[in-house]
Enzyme design. Structure first.
Site, short mmCIF file in Angstrom:
data_model
loop_
_atom_site.label_atom_id
_atom_site.label_comp_id
_atom_site.label_asym_id
_atom_site.label_seq_id
_atom_site.Cartn_x
_atom_site.Cartn_y
_atom_site.Cartn_z
N LYS A 204 0.86 -1.18 0.00
CA LYS A 204 0.00 0.00 0.00
C LYS A 204 0.90 1.23 0.00
CE LYS A 204 -3.52 2.46 2.61
NZ LYS A 204 -4.42 2.45 3.76
N LYS A 257 -2.11 -1.54 -3.88
CA LYS A 257 -2.99 -0.37 -3.82
C LYS A 257 -2.17 0.90 -3.91
CE LYS A 257 -5.91 1.98 -0.54
NZ LYS A 257 -6.39 2.06 0.80
C1 PBG Z 1 -7.11 3.93 5.51
C2 PBG Z 1 -7.47 3.62 4.11
C3 PBG Z 1 -7.31 4.47 3.02
C4 PBG Z 1 -7.88 3.81 1.93
C5 PBG Z 1 -8.34 2.59 2.38
N1 PBG Z 1 -8.06 2.47 3.73
C6 PBG Z 1 -6.76 5.82 2.96
C7 PBG Z 1 -5.40 6.06 3.45
O1 PBG Z 1 -4.62 5.14 3.70
O2 PBG Z 1 -5.06 7.23 3.60
C8 PBG Z 1 -7.98 4.38 0.54
C9 PBG Z 1 -9.13 3.89 -0.27
C10 PBG Z 1 -9.47 4.75 -1.44
O3 PBG Z 1 -8.83 5.81 -1.69
O4 PBG Z 1 -10.40 4.38 -2.16
N2 PBG Z 1 -6.22 3.05 6.10
ZN ZN Z 2 -5.81 3.92 8.17
#
Ligand code: PBG
Ligand code: ZN
Length: 333
Positions: A204, A257
């Site tokens: 991520k 992601k």
């Molecule tokens: C939070 C989380 C995020 C997303 C999923 N879980 C945002 C982040 O990490 O700041 C993003 C999902 C999306 O943008 O569709 N842990």
């Molecule tokens: Zn988070």
């Protein structure tokens, strides 16, 4: 004018297989089907209600009753997997985000209702993180002005357990703390949840594409950013390392992601693991297509299809995407 000698292609002509739609379908290498989609939902801590998210046209925050109706109609389209994010009731955020593990929280309630209503017809996946529940908006606990790794594991495990208690099929930690997959696996097993699977957000990235989501989930960090725990977009070997670690720690499925700006990562991770690989087509990727389509600058149906195919072609088995209802309902695939 000098007479040009043009060399003709001869025997080998790839265009033969592109002549008709049926021929193209026969030889297509990549396929999209409803079973591969996971639709994210944002659950309000209320029975009823629906709040559209301005930067994500077509997507709303939903109270539990609205969610149940929506999921029921999505099941008719063939969407059999959902990923749940929650909001916490006003005034319940705290430094340690305890409300993330509240058995009466939005996600826990939603899971219970969904499993009672749809049983095994629906795969219920829950996002496990603290950022929507901490008053500082970070995904872990703060110690000496840093997001502290090891002390963040306990609340994450407690949150995962509360989701498992509610009946979740899969828990999906998105916090990016080191060792959280092992901690959650042990926590689940110790409590008799051997059959609850873990979908690890393994690679991520610290991405600007999460903007619309943070508004929706009310999870933007109050200060600083997430670069000390989410991955640097410049790295790909690290994505493989993260995936291998999560696999060793007991992840059942892994994730890359965002998706579209990271197709190379999807492809690399695909060849590095035999686990099912999900890709998250995130909020900003969705918003960009929607905005351009609204202006008439892009043809939404074709661009969505092309994007989803690209993600599958890169090697993702499942796609987590806000587009899937439109794509199935309007027969874009
Ligand atoms: C939070 C989380 C995020 C997303 C999923 N879980 C945002 C982040 O990490 O700041 C993003 C999902 C999306 O943008 O569709 N842990
Ligand atoms: Zn988070």
């Amino acid at each position: 004018m000098r007479k040009l000698k043009i060399t003709l292609p001869g025997r080998v002509r790839p265009r033969r297989l592109r002549q008709t739609q049926s021929m193209r379908d026969l030889t297509a290498e990549t396929h999209l089907e409803a079973n591969q989609f996971i639709l994210p939902h944002f659950v309000l801590p209320t029975k009823k209600g629906e709040k559209p998210i301005p930067s994500m046209p077509g997507i709303s925050l939903m109270g539990i009753e609205n969610l149940l109706k929506q999921v029921e109609s999505d099941l008719d389209l063939g969407i059999r997997s959902v990923l749940l994010f929650g909001q916490t009731a006003e005034g319940t955020k705290s430094p340690e985000g305890e409300s993330a593990a509240d058995p009466d929280g939005a996600v826990q309630q939603a899971v219970g209702h969904l499993k009672r209503m749809f049983g095994d017809d629906l795969v219920v996946i829950t996002d496990v993180c603290l950022c929507s529940y901490t008053d500082h908006g970070h995904c872990g606990l703060i110690k000496d002005n840093q997001v502290d790794n090891d002390s963040s594991l306990r609340p994450l495990v407690e949150t995962a357990l509360s989701h498992a208690h509610a009946g979740a099929d899969v828990v999906a930690p998105s916090d990016m703390m080191d060792g959280r997959v092992a901690a959650i696996r042990d926590g689940l097993d110790d409590s008799g949840f051997q059959n609850v699977a873990i979908l690890a957000y393994s690679a991520k990235y610290a991405s600007a594409y999460y903007g619309p989501f943070r508004d929706a989930a009310d999870s933007a960090p109050a200060y600083g950013d997430r670069q000390s725990y989410q991955m640097d977009p410049r790295n790909i070997f690290e994505a493989i390392r993260e995936t291998e670690l999560d696999e060793q720690e007991g992840a059942d499925m892994v994730m890359v992601k965002p998706a579209l700006a990271y197709l190379d990562v999807i492809s690399a991770v695909r060849s590095a693991t035999m686990l099912p690989l999900s890709a998250y087509n995130v909020s900003g990727e969705y918003a960009a297509v929607k905005a351009a389509a609204e202006k008439g600058w892009l043809e939404e149906s074709k661009v969505v299809r092309e994007n989803l195919i690209a993600i599958r072609r890169a090697g993702a088995d499942q796609i987590i995407t806000y587009h899937c209802r439109d794509a199935l309902q309007k027969k874009w695939l």
